[in-house]
Design an enzyme around this catalytic site. Sequence first.
Site, PDB file in Angstrom:
ATOM      1  CE1 TYR A  67      -4.441  -2.076   4.779  1.00 38.41           C
ATOM      2  CE2 TYR A  67      -3.407   0.127   4.238  1.00 38.41           C
ATOM      3  CZ  TYR A  67      -3.780  -0.764   3.925  1.00 38.41           C
ATOM      4  OH  TYR A  67      -4.060  -1.262   2.615  1.00 38.41           O
ATOM      5  CB  SER A 108      -0.673   0.198   1.394  1.00 35.13           C
ATOM      6  OG  SER A 108      -1.483   1.335   1.459  1.00 35.13           O
TER       7      SER A 108
END
Length: 257
Positions: free
Chosen positions: A163, A149
């Site tokens: 995350y 990401s």
Amino acid sequence: MRKDLTMKIDLTGVTALVTGGSSGIGEAISVTLADSGAIVAVHYNTGGERARKMAEEFDNGSEAFGADLVDPDAARNLFVRAAESLGGIDLLVNNAGIFIPVQPDSGHGEWMKTWERTLAVNLTSAGVLCREAIEHFRGRGGRIVNIASRAAFRGETAEYLAYAASKGGMISLSRSIARSFGKEGIKSFAIAPGYVLTPMTEEYLDKHGDEMVANELALDEMTDADDVAPLVAFIASGRLDHATGCTIDINGGSYIH
Ligand code: NAD
């Protein structure tokens, strides 16, 4: 003799395991790989019906495999089952992931629960699957694609610390595999998407609106899963092997580094 530089991607003879392969980015990856001729092990957690339907529609020996990747043993077992059933794996796509918000001041227990679940699904199981893939690829070669990401590089907001940390770990994992196992024919790549329109971001966009996300972009349209999937087919083709260890951003120009 010059290399053949024709750019038609034909993945006939390639078998791929795509985790979270029946939703969002994973679904687009599974479909793109199968459309290019690959046999796909479509992994699912809760989307079994969709995964089985996809595999059936690919009509090429693809199969659906369930596993809850919060459990590292289930991750290990998933690789073994898929490899056994499909007669080997050539490409592992670690795509399954969760994006759960928790405020740092929400209490230690609540914060730890989210941290541990996020790390388990996004990083530990990805690591276990990579390890299984490395053992399997020894002597026959293979490729790994880790869907990380933008958060790994840019960072995320306070409620997504776990995350961002999990995706940062995935980048180091991917790079280390590339450096350590290239001589054994094992190549490893990471893809770092920004916001992609999928079930994962639906809730976030409903809450915060498209405008905030759209304003970050250099392009005039949001990224969707079909903007990510072709890169995986390209990697699977072997044409990008000399970029092993790299991370490719697909974020609409929202974070250039
Ligand atoms: P999605 O929610 O559609 O897909 C996530 C997938 O992960 C699903 O198939 C789901 O079944 C699987 N999964 C979740 N928990 C699991 C568990 N416990 N066990 C097994 N599988 C589980 O979301 P998506 O946007 O397609 O996300 C795919 C990947 O892309 C994720 O790793 C995500 O972090 C990454 N990513 C997404 C975006 C985005 O904006 N959508 C941005 C950057 C990175």
